[in-house]
Design a protein around this motif. Sequence first.
Motif, PDB file in Angstrom:
ATOM      1  N   ALA A 135      -5.578  10.786 -14.634  1.00 14.06           N
ATOM      2  CA  ALA A 135      -4.773  11.122 -13.767  1.00 14.06           C
ATOM      3  C   ALA A 135      -3.657  11.863 -14.346  1.00 14.06           C
ATOM      4  CB  ALA A 135      -4.451  11.001 -12.480  1.00 14.06           C
ATOM      5  N   HIS A 136      -2.770  12.753 -14.717  1.00 11.17           N
ATOM      6  CA  HIS A 136      -1.342  13.210 -15.217  1.00 11.17           C
ATOM      7  C   HIS A 136      -0.952  13.855 -14.240  1.00 11.17           C
ATOM      8  CE1 HIS A 136       0.767  14.509 -18.853  1.00 11.17           C
ATOM      9  NE2 HIS A 136       0.351  15.757 -17.823  1.00 11.17           N
ATOM     10  N   GLY A 137      -0.001  12.632 -14.403  1.00 10.75           N
ATOM     11  CA  GLY A 137       1.342  13.883 -13.362  1.00 10.75           C
ATOM     12  C   GLY A 137       2.340  14.438 -13.750  1.00 10.75           C
ATOM     13  N   LEU A 138       3.358  14.964 -13.451  1.00  9.51           N
ATOM     14  CA  LEU A 138       3.841  16.332 -13.539  1.00  9.51           C
ATOM     15  C   LEU A 138       5.523  15.853 -13.189  1.00  9.51           C
ATOM     16  CD1 LEU A 138       1.965  19.855 -12.935  1.00  9.51           C
ATOM     17  CD2 LEU A 138       2.682  18.686 -15.332  1.00  9.51           C
ATOM     18  N   ARG A 139       6.545  16.379 -13.204  1.00 13.76           N
ATOM     19  CA  ARG A 139       7.732  16.239 -13.697  1.00 13.76           C
ATOM     20  C   ARG A 139       7.855  16.196 -12.039  1.00 13.76           C
ATOM     21  NH1 ARG A 139      12.604  20.684 -12.381  1.00 13.76           N
ATOM     22  NH2 ARG A 139      11.405  20.642 -10.745  1.00 13.76           N
ATOM     23  N   ASP A 140       6.732  17.015 -11.199  1.00 16.40           N
ATOM     24  CA  ASP A 140       7.551  16.167  -9.470  1.00 16.40           C
ATOM     25  C   ASP A 140       6.995  16.168  -8.948  1.00 16.40           C
ATOM     26  OD1 ASP A 140       9.811  17.867  -9.395  1.00 16.40           O
ATOM     27  OD2 ASP A 140       8.697  19.892  -9.850  1.00 16.40           O
ATOM     28  N   ASN A 141       5.467  15.898  -9.569  1.00 17.97           N
ATOM     29  CA  ASN A 141       3.902  15.431  -8.938  1.00 17.97           C
ATOM     30  C   ASN A 141       3.439  13.478  -9.216  1.00 17.97           C
ATOM     31  OD1 ASN A 141       2.465  15.501 -10.368  1.00 17.97           O
ATOM     32  ND2 ASN A 141       1.282  17.506  -9.843  1.00 17.97           N
ATOM     33  N   ALA A 142       3.732  13.152 -10.024  1.00 17.02           N
ATOM     34  CA  ALA A 142       3.970  11.681 -10.552  1.00 17.02           C
ATOM     35  C   ALA A 142       2.872  10.922  -9.107  1.00 17.02           C
ATOM     36  CB  ALA A 142       3.783  11.269 -11.558  1.00 17.02           C
ATOM     37  N   PHE A 143       4.023  10.924  -8.453  1.00 18.16           N
ATOM     38  CA  PHE A 143       3.315  10.383  -7.129  1.00 18.16           C
ATOM     39  C   PHE A 143       2.230  10.666  -6.304  1.00 18.16           C
ATOM     40  CE2 PHE A 143       4.163  13.854  -4.518  1.00 18.16           C
ATOM     41  CZ  PHE A 143       4.181  14.032  -3.740  1.00 18.16           C
ATOM     42  N   LYS A 144       1.666  11.309  -6.467  1.00 16.98           N
ATOM     43  CA  LYS A 144       0.319  11.416  -6.194  1.00 16.98           C
ATOM     44  C   LYS A 144      -0.537  10.585  -6.653  1.00 16.98           C
ATOM     45  CE  LYS A 144      -0.252  16.272  -5.125  1.00 16.98           C
ATOM     46  NZ  LYS A 144      -0.978  17.610  -5.539  1.00 16.98           N
ATOM     47  N   ILE A 145      -0.040   9.677  -7.870  1.00 16.03           N
ATOM     48  CA  ILE A 145      -0.868   9.381  -7.935  1.00 16.03           C
ATOM     49  C   ILE A 145      -0.965   8.062  -7.309  1.00 16.03           C
ATOM     50  CG2 ILE A 145      -2.039   7.595 -10.409  1.00 16.03           C
ATOM     51  CD1 ILE A 145      -0.548  10.317 -11.919  1.00 16.03           C
ATOM     52  N   GLU A 146      -0.070   7.457  -7.405  1.00 12.56           N
ATOM     53  CA  GLU A 146      -0.134   5.770  -6.565  1.00 12.56           C
ATOM     54  C   GLU A 146      -0.639   6.257  -5.053  1.00 12.56           C
ATOM     55  OE1 GLU A 146      -0.210   3.051  -7.474  1.00 12.56           O
ATOM     56  OE2 GLU A 146      -0.295   1.747  -5.793  1.00 12.56           O
ATOM     57  N   LEU A 147      -0.011   7.550  -4.836  1.00 16.37           N
ATOM     58  CA  LEU A 147      -0.391   7.491  -3.120  1.00 16.37           C
ATOM     59  C   LEU A 147      -2.198   7.535  -3.399  1.00 16.37           C
ATOM     60  CD1 LEU A 147       0.678   8.371   0.297  1.00 16.37           C
ATOM     61  CD2 LEU A 147       0.909  10.997  -1.537  1.00 16.37           C
ATOM     62  N   SER A 148      -3.022   8.761  -4.204  1.00 13.93           N
ATOM     63  CA  SER A 148      -4.082   8.222  -4.217  1.00 13.93           C
ATOM     64  C   SER A 148      -5.435   7.432  -3.859  1.00 13.93           C
ATOM     65  CB  SER A 148      -5.093   9.247  -4.934  1.00 13.93           C
ATOM     66  OG  SER A 148      -3.734  10.931  -5.502  1.00 13.93           O
ATOM     67  N   ARG A 149      -4.507   6.484  -5.142  1.00 19.42           N
ATOM     68  CA  ARG A 149      -4.669   5.088  -5.472  1.00 19.42           C
ATOM     69  C   ARG A 149      -4.832   3.994  -3.504  1.00 19.42           C
ATOM     70  NH1 ARG A 149      -1.477   3.371  -9.904  1.00 19.42           N
ATOM     71  NH2 ARG A 149      -2.399   4.812 -11.746  1.00 19.42           N
ATOM     72  N   ARG A 150      -3.687   4.419  -2.813  1.00 21.27           N
ATOM     73  CA  ARG A 150      -3.524   3.251  -2.162  1.00 21.27           C
ATOM     74  C   ARG A 150      -4.292   4.366  -0.767  1.00 21.27           C
ATOM     75  NH1 ARG A 150       2.551   1.434  -1.483  1.00 21.27           N
ATOM     76  NH2 ARG A 150       3.008   0.791  -3.876  1.00 21.27           N
ATOM     77  N   VAL A 151      -4.607   5.570  -1.278  1.00 20.95           N
ATOM     78  CA  VAL A 151      -4.656   5.884   0.335  1.00 20.95           C
ATOM     79  C   VAL A 151      -6.519   6.026   0.206  1.00 20.95           C
ATOM     80  CG1 VAL A 151      -5.355   8.332   1.818  1.00 20.95           C
ATOM     81  CG2 VAL A 151      -3.348   7.508   1.328  1.00 20.95           C
ATOM     82  N   ILE A 152      -6.844   6.141  -0.962  1.00 22.08           N
ATOM     83  CA  ILE A 152      -8.507   5.680  -0.881  1.00 22.08           C
ATOM     84  C   ILE A 152      -8.812   4.265  -0.421  1.00 22.08           C
ATOM     85  CG2 ILE A 152     -10.883   5.148  -2.692  1.00 22.08           C
ATOM     86  CD1 ILE A 152      -9.135   7.060  -4.313  1.00 22.08           C
ATOM     87  N   ALA A 153      -8.472   3.067  -1.059  1.00 20.88           N
ATOM     88  CA  ALA A 153      -8.505   2.096  -0.648  1.00 20.88           C
ATOM     89  C   ALA A 153      -8.994   1.286   0.312  1.00 20.88           C
ATOM     90  CB  ALA A 153      -7.865   1.024  -1.495  1.00 20.88           C
ATOM     91  N   ASP A 154      -7.235   1.590   1.286  1.00 22.69           N
ATOM     92  CA  ASP A 154      -7.143   2.263   2.898  1.00 22.69           C
ATOM     93  C   ASP A 154      -7.833   2.506   3.471  1.00 22.69           C
ATOM     94  OD1 ASP A 154      -5.342   0.535   4.914  1.00 22.69           O
ATOM     95  OD2 ASP A 154      -4.833   2.647   5.121  1.00 22.69           O
ATOM     96  N   THR A 155      -8.225   3.401   2.891  1.00 19.03           N
ATOM     97  CA  THR A 155      -9.268   4.502   3.405  1.00 19.03           C
ATOM     98  C   THR A 155     -10.728   3.360   4.167  1.00 19.03           C
ATOM     99  OG1 THR A 155      -8.170   6.388   3.710  1.00 19.03           O
ATOM    100  CG2 THR A 155     -10.439   6.573   4.519  1.00 19.03           C
ATOM    101  N   LEU A 156     -11.291   3.506   2.695  1.00 22.17           N
ATOM    102  CA  LEU A 156     -12.808   2.167   2.882  1.00 22.17           C
ATOM    103  C   LEU A 156     -11.584   0.841   3.620  1.00 22.17           C
ATOM    104  CD1 LEU A 156     -13.436   3.200  -0.673  1.00 22.17           C
ATOM    105  CD2 LEU A 156     -14.441   4.270   0.751  1.00 22.17           C
ATOM    106  N   VAL A 157     -11.367   0.379   3.037  1.00 24.34           N
ATOM    107  CA  VAL A 157     -11.168  -0.661   4.152  1.00 24.34           C
ATOM    108  C   VAL A 157     -11.394  -0.760   5.751  1.00 24.34           C
ATOM    109  CG1 VAL A 157      -9.058  -2.820   5.086  1.00 24.34           C
ATOM    110  CG2 VAL A 157      -9.551  -1.893   2.469  1.00 24.34           C
ATOM    111  N   LYS A 158     -10.587   0.307   5.901  1.00 24.27           N
ATOM    112  CA  LYS A 158     -10.672   0.809   7.422  1.00 24.27           C
ATOM    113  C   LYS A 158     -12.234   1.343   7.984  1.00 24.27           C
ATOM    114  CE  LYS A 158      -5.808   1.195   9.054  1.00 24.27           C
ATOM    115  NZ  LYS A 158      -5.155   2.005   7.624  1.00 24.27           N
ATOM    116  N   LEU A 159     -13.232   1.852   7.043  1.00 25.58           N
ATOM    117  CA  LEU A 159     -14.423   2.587   7.063  1.00 25.58           C
ATOM    118  C   LEU A 159     -14.797   1.019   7.653  1.00 25.58           C
ATOM    119  CD1 LEU A 159     -14.469   5.828   5.671  1.00 25.58           C
ATOM    120  CD2 LEU A 159     -14.564   5.269   8.006  1.00 25.58           C
ATOM    121  N   ALA A 160     -15.284  -0.385   6.570  1.00 27.13           N
ATOM    122  CA  ALA A 160     -15.581  -1.281   6.660  1.00 27.13           C
ATOM    123  C   ALA A 160     -15.315  -2.033   8.009  1.00 27.13           C
ATOM    124  CB  ALA A 160     -15.902  -2.265   5.357  1.00 27.13           C
TER     125      ALA A 160
END
Length: 329
Positions: free
Chosen positions: A298-323
């Motif tokens: 992933a590559h962040g731009l000036r205003d959207n780099a937060f989406k990289i960490e946000l995506s990591r966290r939401v993927i992991a948390d979604t899988l934890v909840k499904l499990a």
Amino acid sequence: MTPFTYERAADRPAALALGARAGAKYLGGGTNLVDLMRETIEQADVLVDVAGLSGEIEATGDGGLRIGAGVKNTAVAADRRVRDGYPLLSEAILAGASAQIRNMATVGGNLLQRTRCGYFYDDAARCNKRAPGAGCDAIEGFNRIHAILGASSACVATHPSDMAVALAALDAVVTVEGISGVRDVALVDFHRLPGDTPDIDTVLTFGELITAVTLPPEGFARRSTYRKVRDRASYAFALISVAAALDVEDGAVKDVRIALGGVAHKPWRAATAEAMLKGGPATPAAFQAAAEAELAPAHGLRDNAFKIELSRRVIADTLVKLAARQESL
Ligand SMILES: Cc1cc2nc3c(=O)[nH]c(=O)nc-3n(C[C@H](O)[C@H](O)[C@H](O)COP(=O)(O)OP(=O)(O)OC[C@H]3O[C@@H](n4cnc5c(N)ncnc54)[C@H](O)[C@@H]3O)c2cc1C
Ligand code: SF4
């Protein structure tokens, strides 16, 4: 708005004949196309109304579902077979737009809605998607909602559909018909990355009509969910979203599907994360490692780099909840 004529296609052959004319565009519910025509971002000489065609949801012989392109988003989300067998699809549709818009919007039109990049809608801005070769004002501009994966130096826009993200996770197939015949395209191959030609969103050729989307037999899609993170709780496009299905047996991942929205020019199937997880332990640490591997390019731009960490966290948390949901069954 420039003048145009309106034709309601009586059937599919009539739609294809009308749609093959120069300057023709198909019209679904009109919730995106008509807005774009009002702003003169899109032009058509003739609108061919296809919303009344292909309006059924039918079981397929192998236990899947065939959803006609003219079926309204509301009807798909409310269908009992979709809600029970493919909950992520129902949830994704209900996370999008408003009830009034979903009542008008069709499956075909939803797949082909254009990006929500503000510069695309502003004809005073430079935009390669609207005017090829003009440049891209988003790259150095306000780019909070823009892509972190698969972007190019020509365009960093994202695809806005929630429904398409769920369909990518489900391995859905899009059936399209043109004057030269019918073909099936995997949903994951239907939308394009921008490359040097961001004005081309999909692999559809001129005059081709989407007639249906087919879902494979439900399998473990029953154990699935759609998570959407956005700036407002409703009536907002995804900053990022995750469509996921998980099958755990004896503490190990038997199968998994993950697709991301709001991160790329197309629904992003998380193939790297899926490959890492399959056969391995269904633990929070494994989910986190898989999410990190998926976001590594992933590559962040000036205003959207937060989406990289946000995506990591939401993927992991979604899988934890499904499990956890499966453990409690
Ligand atoms: C305020 C607002 C908020 C929204 N929020 C969300 C959101 O959060 N999430 C989300 O996913 N969407 C959202 N949307 C977008 C909405 O989902 C789309 O506008 C809608 O799905 C488009 O469907 P339609 O049938 O109206 O398409 P149309 O506007 O009729 O058409 C869109 C495109 O599809 C083409 N087309 C239509 N049918 C076919 C066909 N059968 N074959 C080939 N081409 C076809 C048209 O030519 C056009 O290019 C929002 C829209 C608005 C206005
Ligand atoms: S990101 Fe794409 S849609 Fe947005 S201004 Fe750049 S070229 Fe246009």
